[in-house]
Motif scaffolding. Sequence first.
Motif, PDB file in Angstrom:
ATOM      1  N   LEU A  53       0.881  -1.059  -0.162  1.00  0.00           N
ATOM      2  CA  LEU A  53       0.028   0.102  -0.141  1.00  0.00           C
ATOM      3  C   LEU A  53       0.967   1.362  -0.140  1.00  0.00           C
ATOM      4  CD1 LEU A  53      -2.615  -0.936   2.546  1.00  0.00           C
ATOM      5  CD2 LEU A  53      -2.868  -1.045   0.205  1.00  0.00           C
ATOM      6  N   LEU A  54       2.132   1.048   0.546  1.00  0.00           N
ATOM      7  CA  LEU A  54       2.931   2.181   0.385  1.00  0.00           C
ATOM      8  C   LEU A  54       3.102   3.290  -0.653  1.00  0.00           C
ATOM      9  CD1 LEU A  54       5.584   1.029   2.981  1.00  0.00           C
ATOM     10  CD2 LEU A  54       3.981   2.902   3.453  1.00  0.00           C
ATOM     11  N   PRO A  55       3.037   2.746  -1.791  1.00  0.00           N
ATOM     12  CA  PRO A  55       3.223   3.520  -3.130  1.00  0.00           C
ATOM     13  C   PRO A  55       2.211   4.508  -3.235  1.00  0.00           C
ATOM     14  CG  PRO A  55       3.825   1.423  -3.881  1.00  0.00           C
ATOM     15  CD  PRO A  55       3.405   1.296  -2.190  1.00  0.00           C
ATOM     16  N   ALA A  56       1.037   4.340  -2.454  1.00  0.00           N
ATOM     17  CA  ALA A  56      -0.372   5.286  -2.488  1.00  0.00           C
ATOM     18  C   ALA A  56       0.202   6.623  -1.560  1.00  0.00           C
ATOM     19  CB  ALA A  56      -1.377   4.550  -2.036  1.00  0.00           C
ATOM     20  N   ALA A  57       0.984   6.373  -0.602  1.00  0.00           N
ATOM     21  CA  ALA A  57       1.613   7.486   0.348  1.00  0.00           C
ATOM     22  C   ALA A  57       2.507   8.493  -0.190  1.00  0.00           C
ATOM     23  CB  ALA A  57       1.966   6.923   1.466  1.00  0.00           C
ATOM     24  N   LYS A  58       1.826   9.279  -1.168  1.00  0.00           N
ATOM     25  CA  LYS A  58       2.582  10.252  -2.114  1.00  0.00           C
ATOM     26  C   LYS A  58       3.231  11.279  -1.056  1.00  0.00           C
ATOM     27  CE  LYS A  58       1.478   8.198  -5.910  1.00  0.00           C
ATOM     28  NZ  LYS A  58       2.344   7.323  -6.370  1.00  0.00           N
ATOM     29  N   LYS A  59       2.658  11.641  -0.158  1.00  0.00           N
ATOM     30  CA  LYS A  59       3.179  12.804   0.798  1.00  0.00           C
ATOM     31  C   LYS A  59       4.069  12.325   2.061  1.00  0.00           C
ATOM     32  CE  LYS A  59       0.505  16.246   1.553  1.00  0.00           C
ATOM     33  NZ  LYS A  59      -0.759  16.966   2.284  1.00  0.00           N
ATOM     34  N   LEU A  60       4.215  11.006   2.202  1.00  0.00           N
ATOM     35  CA  LEU A  60       4.659  10.519   3.301  1.00  0.00           C
ATOM     36  C   LEU A  60       6.068  11.084   3.515  1.00  0.00           C
ATOM     37  CD1 LEU A  60       4.289   8.255   5.497  1.00  0.00           C
ATOM     38  CD2 LEU A  60       5.563   6.859   3.913  1.00  0.00           C
ATOM     39  N   ARG A  61       6.507  11.527   4.812  1.00  0.00           N
ATOM     40  CA  ARG A  61       7.720  12.141   5.250  1.00  0.00           C
ATOM     41  C   ARG A  61       8.265  10.957   6.083  1.00  0.00           C
ATOM     42  NH1 ARG A  61       5.822  17.600   6.946  1.00  0.00           N
ATOM     43  NH2 ARG A  61       8.148  17.734   7.795  1.00  0.00           N
ATOM     44  N   TRP A  62       7.600  10.402   6.916  1.00  0.00           N
ATOM     45  CA  TRP A  62       7.926   9.565   8.086  1.00  0.00           C
ATOM     46  C   TRP A  62       7.320   8.300   8.248  1.00  0.00           C
ATOM     47  CZ3 TRP A  62       6.089  10.413  13.489  1.00  0.00           C
ATOM     48  CH2 TRP A  62       6.846   9.726  14.381  1.00  0.00           C
ATOM     49  N   LYS A  75      13.733  -2.278   1.149  1.00  0.00           N
ATOM     50  CA  LYS A  75      13.845  -2.870  -0.216  1.00  0.00           C
ATOM     51  C   LYS A  75      13.768  -1.429  -1.276  1.00  0.00           C
ATOM     52  CE  LYS A  75      11.509  -7.160   0.384  1.00  0.00           C
ATOM     53  NZ  LYS A  75      10.428  -7.989   0.133  1.00  0.00           N
ATOM     54  N   ASP A  76      14.664  -1.438  -2.239  1.00  0.00           N
ATOM     55  CA  ASP A  76      14.971  -0.444  -3.141  1.00  0.00           C
ATOM     56  C   ASP A  76      13.686   0.037  -3.828  1.00  0.00           C
ATOM     57  OD1 ASP A  76      17.464  -0.510  -2.759  1.00  0.00           O
ATOM     58  OD2 ASP A  76      17.957  -1.655  -4.424  1.00  0.00           O
ATOM     59  N   GLY A  77      13.309   1.258  -3.724  1.00  0.00           N
ATOM     60  CA  GLY A  77      12.178   1.802  -4.371  1.00  0.00           C
ATOM     61  C   GLY A  77      10.705   1.736  -3.407  1.00  0.00           C
ATOM     62  N   LEU A  78      10.763   1.231  -2.173  1.00  0.00           N
ATOM     63  CA  LEU A  78       9.535   1.123  -1.605  1.00  0.00           C
ATOM     64  C   LEU A  78       9.270   2.508  -1.056  1.00  0.00           C
ATOM     65  CD1 LEU A  78       7.336  -0.771  -0.565  1.00  0.00           C
ATOM     66  CD2 LEU A  78       8.674  -1.034   1.412  1.00  0.00           C
ATOM     67  N   LEU A  79      10.261   3.198  -0.414  1.00  0.00           N
ATOM     68  CA  LEU A  79       9.956   4.301   0.231  1.00  0.00           C
ATOM     69  C   LEU A  79      10.902   5.399  -0.493  1.00  0.00           C
ATOM     70  CD1 LEU A  79      10.138   3.596   4.050  1.00  0.00           C
ATOM     71  CD2 LEU A  79       8.219   3.997   2.669  1.00  0.00           C
ATOM     72  N   LYS A  80      10.428   6.574  -0.829  1.00  0.00           N
ATOM     73  CA  LYS A  80      11.371   7.704  -1.397  1.00  0.00           C
ATOM     74  C   LYS A  80      12.512   8.026  -0.375  1.00  0.00           C
ATOM     75  CE  LYS A  80       7.928  10.729  -1.417  1.00  0.00           C
ATOM     76  NZ  LYS A  80       7.137  11.852  -1.968  1.00  0.00           N
ATOM     77  N   ASP A  81      13.653   8.304  -1.091  1.00  0.00           N
ATOM     78  CA  ASP A  81      14.810   8.594  -0.544  1.00  0.00           C
ATOM     79  C   ASP A  81      14.825   9.614   0.875  1.00  0.00           C
ATOM     80  OD1 ASP A  81      16.177   6.969  -1.961  1.00  0.00           O
ATOM     81  OD2 ASP A  81      17.079   8.534  -3.316  1.00  0.00           O
ATOM     82  N   ASP A  82      13.867  10.379   0.702  1.00  0.00           N
ATOM     83  CA  ASP A  82      13.604  11.475   1.757  1.00  0.00           C
ATOM     84  C   ASP A  82      12.537  11.144   2.994  1.00  0.00           C
ATOM     85  OD1 ASP A  82      11.511  11.801   0.264  1.00  0.00           O
ATOM     86  OD2 ASP A  82      11.459  13.910   0.089  1.00  0.00           O
ATOM     87  N   VAL A  83      12.227   9.937   2.875  1.00  0.00           N
ATOM     88  CA  VAL A  83      11.140   9.687   3.926  1.00  0.00           C
ATOM     89  C   VAL A  83      12.158   9.198   5.194  1.00  0.00           C
ATOM     90  CG1 VAL A  83       9.418   7.841   4.572  1.00  0.00           C
ATOM     91  CG2 VAL A  83       9.527   9.251   2.320  1.00  0.00           C
ATOM     92  N   LEU A  84      11.665   9.393   6.142  1.00  0.00           N
ATOM     93  CA  LEU A  84      12.365   8.962   7.578  1.00  0.00           C
ATOM     94  C   LEU A  84      11.668   7.561   8.047  1.00  0.00           C
ATOM     95  CD1 LEU A  84      12.384  12.424   9.498  1.00  0.00           C
ATOM     96  CD2 LEU A  84      14.361  11.298   8.331  1.00  0.00           C
ATOM     97  N   LEU A  85      12.657   6.844   8.453  1.00  0.00           N
ATOM     98  CA  LEU A  85      12.232   5.428   8.636  1.00  0.00           C
ATOM     99  C   LEU A  85      12.893   5.235  10.049  1.00  0.00           C
ATOM    100  CD1 LEU A  85      10.758   2.485   8.146  1.00  0.00           C
ATOM    101  CD2 LEU A  85      12.952   1.710   7.017  1.00  0.00           C
TER     102      LEU A  85
END
Length: 317
Positions: A53-62, A75-85
């Motif tokens: 479901l995460l690709p739908a979170a276009k505004k996600l920051r954290w 995994k590569d590509g799952l979260l944008k590089d600027d998203v804090l995990l």
Amino acid sequence: MKILVVLKVKNHHKKWLQKSAADAELRFLPTDQVTESDLADVDAIIGNVPTELLPAAKKLRWLQLNTAGADIYCKDGLLKDDVLLTNATGAYGLALSEHLLAQLLAMMKKLYPYYDNQKAGLWRDEGAVASIEDATVLILGIGDIGRAFARRVKALGAYVIGVRRRAGAKPVGIDELGTMAELPALLARADVVVSVLPGTSETTGLFCKERFAAMKKGAYFLNIGRGSAVVTDDLIEAVQAGRLAGAALDVTDPEPLPADHPLWRTPNVYITPHISGDDHLSATQDKIVQIAARNLSAFLHGVSLENLVDRNTGYKH
């Protein structure tokens, strides 16, 4: 600011999060009810949402996980590089270390065969048992969980060797510190080998035929990290050959373990279905929410978060 909370929470947990939320909008939703539309406008997610479901979170920051393991979110590509995990390291030491201790003592004292005898109405002495006192316990992964287990077995008289990826300062409660490069020699000394390793490319298949052959004959093996660290067929062979006195697994590969898998029926292998952590212990659930609440406050105030995950390694920074 919109924050989606998918953690299992009680009323007092909601109050902790709301106190940290300032003027942010909190929405509480069970994980199994989350849809793509629920993620479309969220700035942050607290809890493990399904990765698909995460690709739908276009505004996600954290993204704050409620688990210590973060491998599937790295995994590569799952979260944008600027998203804090961030993960929940620090929440599971009590629950998992007690689970490990219970499994180890049950094997050493032959409580499993005695329980089988009880069900069969069989009054029979099962012979010699082992002790934690004076045993050498090797722990791979000496983060919060590994150190919590080390404290418990050391209190019972064990000599504890910790293993980490790189050399560094020896943590309190560890008698000796080694690195992965020294693993073959360390395995040969250990009466008990415990894996608390996360799932990464470096740990996949680590416990294979060669590693089991390097272990002291009659050692006990416990895995509470990730099933992917073990080559399952090689473990079965090591137990059947008598190389290991027993193996206790809270994680397996594959997982869930199919009903017809031979691991279920391998004598001296004892399996729990990845339940040692989760929220089965109320103290664990409290600690998860406390970590999330502190990070929520930090996120909203623009300061550094705790438990940031390095997505290249899967480990906490």
